[in-house]
Design an enzyme around this catalytic site. Structure first.
Site, PDB file in Angstrom:
ATOM      1  N   LYS A  82      34.770  43.582  42.002  1.00  0.00           N
ATOM      2  CA  LYS A  82      33.950  44.400  42.387  1.00  0.00           C
ATOM      3  C   LYS A  82      32.689  44.546  41.711  1.00  0.00           C
ATOM      4  CE  LYS A  82      37.601  46.963  44.945  1.00  0.00           C
ATOM      5  NZ  LYS A  82      38.609  46.226  44.690  1.00  0.00           N
TER       6      LYS A  82
HETATM    7  C1  LIG Z   1      39.401  45.494  45.904  1.00  0.00           C
HETATM    8  C2  LIG Z   1      40.349  44.176  45.327  1.00  0.00           C
HETATM    9  C3  LIG Z   1      40.912  43.462  46.502  1.00  0.00           C
HETATM   10  C4  LIG Z   1      40.368  43.599  47.913  1.00  0.00           C
HETATM   11  O1  LIG Z   1      39.210  43.301  48.276  1.00  0.00           O
HETATM   12  P1  LIG Z   1      38.813  43.975  49.752  1.00  0.00           P
HETATM   13  O2  LIG Z   1      37.139  43.658  49.831  1.00  0.00           O
HETATM   14  O3  LIG Z   1      39.069  45.363  49.683  1.00  0.00           O
HETATM   15  O4  LIG Z   1      39.630  43.188  50.790  1.00  0.00           O
HETATM   16  C5  LIG Z   1      41.437  42.073  46.031  1.00  0.00           C
HETATM   17  N1  LIG Z   1      41.642  41.998  44.901  1.00  0.00           N
HETATM   18  C6  LIG Z   1      41.190  42.781  43.665  1.00  0.00           C
HETATM   19  C7  LIG Z   1      41.695  42.432  42.216  1.00  0.00           C
HETATM   20  C8  LIG Z   1      40.483  43.857  44.047  1.00  0.00           C
HETATM   21  O5  LIG Z   1      39.984  44.719  42.937  1.00  0.00           O
END
Ligand SMILES: *Cc1c(COP(=O)(O)O)cnc(C)c1O
Length: 497
Positions: free
Chosen positions: A113
């Site tokens: 993120k």
């Molecule tokens: C947010 C997140 C996901 C999921 O990603 P999306 O874009 O919501 O599908 C997967 N793995 C981790 C470690 C995350 O922080």
């Protein structure tokens, strides 16, 4: 290039307006009306660039009311040396003859993120300026863990912004909590909220819809905004790393220019895998997109049957960032694959609100199946995969990545597909040491930091300093609020009546 709403394609705004708005007034999500395209020659040229150059190339095709110089400056700042190791912004590591791991966790909070949330503050403040909005933007976030820290780290000390995060008291891991409560920056605030994540989320939603409060904030020069994953400014930066992964595969001689790759993504809100779909639509040679879920396998069922049904048990798993029953970004895919049928999307989304389920028609279902494979892995399979991959290859996966690896292995065995494949690794294994360590056959003992160091010792790896240093950091934020008092807490912090 105009941006349109998934629920009204006649509503047209610019990319910077879409970033300021977040969600459309009709409840829809914004996306570009037309998709830019990249030739193989352009992709080849990108392979000679560093990550910042590649990202600037991709983002300037989407964010057309910014100049390439502007975007290059924001990207250089966002992914600067103190935030991401320059040679390792998004490295690709070979696992076996077909499988490769795209590591997306080298940012400041050790999860993917960061790619979006390090850049969003620059895009958002510039978008406000471009649209003549002369306010201090106040970001409110309710978080179950990862998003809150990534947003704090992105917005800390960014001029013209303030950020306030609410996390459920006792609802995060100790490390996740410390990541937030030790956050530095003059413009940041963190509260624990009584109750669970939904209580915190509802509290934030109430603040957003409080018209009187909005007026009081406005008089003081503040504007509320969210860093939620439905904002186009969070999705666009993720498209870039799939182009970068293709370039890395080319440079490593794993593919030749024009060869197709599969992309496998551990999925929750459908944001990350949708970015991969956008990359494909832009001309990146991609064969199948593989959507990997944990025990909360609402997307596996949807892709298999064409029926999306959130009326089901919700499970807490070892891959908590994928524990989700409403994958908001799926709406964008349905809009694109249906040929921008906004009326149909309105209908489906209304059904989701009123009965918690909808079924797409056969044509749309076939279109989805032509692009997406899917699968799910429960905690048992996840732990087994962490252990097996480590034993076979020496590679250490976190729990989210392990879900993707397992689903890919089952896909490959079932289909015999030999296409070179990139698997997105979304978090550092050290962020989830409490699950990873037992998966390697060790007995977890002690607190979160003991587990972290035990994992480091067991695997002879250096844990990320951003996590180990938490132990010695001062906790700055200890206030706990009732959900009903969240608005008062924000008002007190901003000194607004
Ligand atoms: C947010 C997140 C996901 C999921 O990603 P999306 O874009 O919501 O599908 C997967 N793995 C981790 C470690 C995350 O922080």
């Amino acid at each position: 290039m105009d941006y349109i709403s998934t629920r009204d394609k006649n509503l047209k705004i610019s990319s910077s307006q879409a970033i300021v708005a977040g969600l459309s007034k009709d409840g829809g999500l914004f996306l570009p009306e037309t998709i830019p395209s990249f030739s193989l020659a352009e992709i080849q040229a990108m392979a000679k660039m560093d990550y910042i150059g590649r990202a600037a190339q991709v983002l300037s095709a989407f964010l057309t009311d910014f100049t390439k110089e502007e975007l290059t400056e924001y990207i250089s700042q966002a992914y600067r040396r103190e935030k991401f190791p320059p040679k390792e912004v998004a490295p690709v590591i070979s696992l076996d003859a077909q499988a490769n791991i795209l590591e997306l966790f080298h940012g400041p909070t050790c999860a993917f993120k960061d790619f979006a949330l390090q850049l969003l503050p620059y895009l958002l403040t510039a978008s406000l300026k471009k649209n003549g909005v002369n306010k201090t933007v106040v970001i409110l976030v309710a978080t179950s863990g990862d998003t809150g820290k990534a947003a704090l780290e992105g917005f800390a000390d960014v001029p013209g912004t303030k950020i306030c995060v609410f996390y459920p008291e006792g609802g995060t891991s100790n490390i996740q909590r410390l990541q937030m409560t030790t956050q530095t920056g003059e413009n940041v605030m963190v509260f624990a909220a009584k109750g669970n994540f939904d209580d915190a989320q509802n509290g934030v939603k109430r603040i957003f819809t409080d018209k009187e409060f909005a007026k009081a904030l406005d008089e003081k020069g503040f504007l509320l905004s969210s860093a939620n994953s439905i904002n186009w400014g969070r999705l666009a930066p993720q498209i870039a790393y799939y182009f970068s992964a293709y370039c890395e595969m080319l440079l490593a001689g794993r593919i030749a220019l024009g060869d197709k790759i599969n992309i496998v993504v551990p999925t929750g809100n459908f944001g990350n895998i949708l970015a991969a779909y956008f990359a494909k639509r832009c001309g990146l040679p991609v064969n199948m997109l593989v959507c990997a879920s944990n025990r909360n396998n609402v997307l596996t069922d949807f892709i298999t049957t064409g029926t999306y049904d959130k009326n089901r048990d919700f499970y807490l798993t070892s891959s908590p960032s994928m524990d989700i029953l409403i994958s908001s970004n799926l709406e964008r895919l349905l809009f694109m694959l249906s040929g921008q049928e906004d009326e149909k999307i309105r209908e489906l989304m209304n059904q989701l609100v009123s009965c918690g389920r909808y079924t797409v028609d056969d044509l749309l279902r076939e279109k989805i199946k032509a692009e997406f494979a899917c699968g799910c892995a429960d905690d048992g399979k996840t732990f087994e995969t962490i252990g097996e991959v480590y034993k076979k290859t020496g590679y250490l996966c976190d729990t989210h990545t392990a879900v993707a690896v397992r689903v890919y292995e089952e896909y490959r065995a079932a289909t015999g597909d030999k296409t070179p494949t990139v698997i997105a690794s979304t978090a550092s294994p050290f962020k989830f040491a409490g699950s990873v360590l037992p998966a390697l056959g060790e007995k977890p003992q002690g607190d979160d930091f003991d587990l972290l160091w035990a994992l480091a010792e067991k695997t002879q790896r250096t844990p990320p300093p951003a996590l180990t240093e938490l132990k010695n950091k001062q906790e700055r934020f200890t206030a706990v609020v009732e959900p009903k008092k969240m608005k008062d807490a924000v008002a007190g912090w901003l000194d607004v009546k």
